[in-house]
Design an enzyme around this catalytic site. Structure first.
Site, short mmCIF file in Angstrom:
data_model
loop_
_atom_site.label_atom_id
_atom_site.label_comp_id
_atom_site.label_asym_id
_atom_site.label_seq_id
_atom_site.Cartn_x
_atom_site.Cartn_y
_atom_site.Cartn_z
N ASP A 107 -2.93 -12.73 21.32
CA ASP A 107 -2.18 -12.49 22.56
C ASP A 107 -3.03 -12.71 23.82
O ASP A 107 -2.55 -13.26 24.81
CB ASP A 107 -1.66 -11.05 22.58
CG ASP A 107 -0.39 -10.91 21.74
OD1 ASP A 107 0.22 -11.94 21.41
OD2 ASP A 107 -0.03 -9.76 21.42
N ASP A 131 -4.63 -10.33 12.00
CA ASP A 131 -3.86 -9.08 12.13
C ASP A 131 -2.35 -9.23 12.00
O ASP A 131 -1.64 -8.24 11.85
CB ASP A 131 -4.17 -8.42 13.48
CG ASP A 131 -5.65 -8.05 13.62
OD1 ASP A 131 -6.22 -7.61 12.61
OD2 ASP A 131 -6.20 -8.21 14.71
N ARG A 219 -5.17 8.14 -13.17
CA ARG A 219 -6.63 8.21 -13.19
C ARG A 219 -7.21 8.07 -11.78
O ARG A 219 -8.34 8.49 -11.52
CB ARG A 219 -7.21 7.11 -14.09
CG ARG A 219 -7.10 7.39 -15.56
CD ARG A 219 -7.97 8.52 -16.03
NE ARG A 219 -9.39 8.33 -15.71
CZ ARG A 219 -10.32 9.25 -15.88
NH1 ARG A 219 -10.00 10.45 -16.37
NH2 ARG A 219 -11.58 9.00 -15.59
N ARG A 258 -12.35 -10.80 7.56
CA ARG A 258 -12.22 -11.97 8.43
C ARG A 258 -12.72 -13.27 7.79
O ARG A 258 -12.33 -14.35 8.21
CB ARG A 258 -13.05 -11.76 9.70
CG ARG A 258 -12.44 -10.81 10.68
CD ARG A 258 -13.16 -10.96 12.00
NE ARG A 258 -12.74 -9.98 12.95
CZ ARG A 258 -11.63 -10.06 13.66
NH1 ARG A 258 -10.83 -11.09 13.53
NH2 ARG A 258 -11.31 -9.12 14.51
#
Ligand code: ADP
Length: 326
Positions: A107, A131, A219, A258
């Site tokens: 953005d 993301d 478990r 990443r």
């Protein structure tokens, strides 16, 4: 009649993401195939202002088809918010005779591209971030690879947690978007998925852990948690251990998410979006963001892309938690 584009520059900006190299490669190759000269800008907007710009033909872009990261590097460069700094960027492009710029980033990078568009540089934005937080695109470049990296890590953590009858909390990235936590949780059967829109307190977590281990006889229990929700995840795990008597651990996967070679899907989307960027510039378009919607490549004005509302994942988080706890 549109002025024929002769030179295109490409930069990657903000957080690096696997698949960025494929997008750069696609822009370079599709430009060359259309008799347009491609240029590479190194280190994002910082390189644009420092005139770190070289002809792409000096580079064998094909060798990066399988490599993560970004071979033209990225940089955080807050100075780009200054209009005078952006004018220097414009001048640098004009000096070389570059008509248009393709920006691959999130953005913040889109905002930079929009502001360049407003001062007369033709710009196209490609969604590049692990993301998946660019709401105007169903998928961003880097997300699929990061998701697979998390799934691989959780599968390994499940092996060791099972061996020791443990509760494990794993923090993943997402920058406010829950997709990485939500879908890695679904893919790995994580008993607890916590996103910004679906959080839990220590008592609620302890209750689920107790039930899963002591009643359901599992478990191990794994909780996948989006970043920025708990200031101290280790303290939460410690508190759950004290409340339940079940050995509990916490860790963050951090920058491992990443890196790595881009997945096949990543390479395909990134390449198709890179091709689309050149096609739009050839049509004389500018100030446009490319994205993926309903399985297709789409394009909308960057300003609209920046304002697209984020869909809440709360209902999905509740549903996936229920499924994995049953
Ligand atoms: P992302 O693109 O992944 O969201 P950032 O928010 O760090 O990452 O933005 C990347 C770069 O884009 C910044 O370092 C800066 O150079 C530029 N940028 C971010 N916001 C703006 C803005 N409001 N105006 C101009 N440039 C911006």
């Amino acid at each position: 009649m549109n002025k024929q584009i002769k030179k295109i520059a490409i930069l990657t900006s903000g957080g690096d993401a696997p698949g960025m190299n494929n997008a750069v490669r696609a822009v370079v190759k599709h430009a060359l195939a259309n008799q347009i000269e491609p240029f590479l800008v190194f280190e994002g907007y910082k390189g644009l202002v420092n005139k770190n710009i070289l002809p792409a033909t000096q580079y064998d872009v094909d060798q990066y088809v399988s490599k993560g990261g970004t071979f033209i590097f990225s940089a955080r460069f807050p100075e780009f918010k200054d209009p005078n700094v952006r004018l220097q960027a414009k001048k640098n492009l004009e000096d070389i005779g570059i008509d248009a710029l393709v920006v691959i980033g999130g953005d913040g990078s889109y905002m930079g591209a929009q502001l360049l568009h407003e001062i007369g540089i033709k710009t196209i934005g490609l969604p590049g971030t692990i993301d998946n937080d660019i709401t105007s695109s169903d998928f961003t470049i880097g997300y699929d690879t990061a998701l697979n990296t998390i799934v691989d890590a959780v599968d390994k953590l499940r092996d060791t947690s099972n061996s020791h009858n443990r509760f494990l909390m794993l923090e993943v990235m997402g920058h406010g978007a829950g997709d990485l936590a939500l879908y890695s949780g679904l893919a790995t059967g994580a008993e607890i998925i916590i996103t910004n829109e679906h959080t839990m307190n220590e008592d609620e977590i302890a209750k689920i852990v107790n039930h899963q281990i002591k009643i359901m006889k599992k478990r191990s229990v794994i909780a996948i948690v989006s970043e920025f929700i708990y200031p101290n995840l280790k303290a939460i795990a410690k508190s759950v251990e004290e409340k339940t008597g079940i050995a509990s651990r916490a860790m963050a996967l951090e920058h491992v998410q990443r890196g790595g070679n881009p997945s096949a899907q990543e390479r395909i989307w990134a390449t198709l979006m890179g091709i689309k960027a050149v096609d739009l510039l050839k049509e004389g378009k500018s100030g446009i963001a490319i994205g993926i919607s309903k399985g297709d490549i789409v394009s909308i004005p960057i300003l609209e892309a920046l304002q697209a509302p984020r869909k809440s994942n709360k209902e999905k988080a509740i549903k996936f938690n229920k499924l994995n706890q049953s």
